[in-house]
Design an enzyme around this catalytic site. Sequence first.
Site, PDB file in Angstrom:
ATOM      1  CE  LYS A 171      11.516  -7.951  -6.281  1.00 31.06           C
ATOM      2  NZ  LYS A 171      11.130  -8.310  -4.913  1.00 31.06           N
ATOM      3  CE  LYS A 239       3.351  -5.924  -3.370  1.00 26.92           C
ATOM      4  NZ  LYS A 239       4.786  -5.829  -2.988  1.00 26.92           N
TER       5      LYS A 239
END
Length: 292
Positions: A171, A239
Amino acid sequence: MSKIGFVGLGIMGGPMAANLVKAGHEVTGFNRSQPKIDRLVEAGGKGAGTVAEAVSGAEVVFTMLPDSPDVEEVVLGDDGVLAHAAAGTLLIDCSTIRPDVSRRVAEAAAAKGVRALDAPVSGGEPKAIDGTLSIMLGGSDQDVEAARDVLEPVGATIVHVGPAGAGQTVKAANQLMVAGNIGLLAEALVFLESHGVDTEAGLQVLGGGLAGSAVLDAKGGKMRDREFAPGFRLELHHKDLGIVQSAARDAGLSIPLGSLVSQLVAAAVAQGDGSLDHSGLLRQITALNASS
């Protein structure tokens, strides 16, 4: 049919939980804000007032939370998922967090007899709604196979990529590539506009060649029209790029293009665009080229 607890009913988690309901599963959801619980109830699910209530009696627990500290609190906390999940429960964390945190969650879960998978997803809100997300799975072969029945209603591409933490590593690579694609698409639009080219026609022909991409298909039109309603917020991509940078440092890697796009995203967030869709990075690229 499985009894499922679902913690985190936001932009991604809400549609995912609703699709599990549509598939015939019994879904009890918890979220910090009541309106999102209410939407699940309207879709045929059940609402919970606490994490414990959502997890109690569940065969499968999904978590879809914003960041690593949230997962640590909700899963590992004194009144969290592992404090209430029965032995044998499947814990499927679809959040995007640090790979080392996923490994720590898996170890803590194993100590409680809970089977943990890191299962971050890609595709944004549209694919969450239509149940065609890409899901990258970290965990054991047996647990991945056991989870397929509850993953198929939410994902069209479901791939086991390795042991605990591997899903989060893939990811991170995904978020690196997406950010780079958005940044280059933004530069291409500014480039075309500066030369007076019909950008609709320009993007159409680019999309039919080697420059074509899922990012161009999903974001190109909205970026042309400066429509940045959030499907995935810039602050969350910021983030995620922090996760990429940290994991790259841990591996001793240099990622120069990733570092550059990370700085551009950080600047966009610092200048107040964090609540925009990540395609809002176009605003930062445009500002860099604005006449004084």
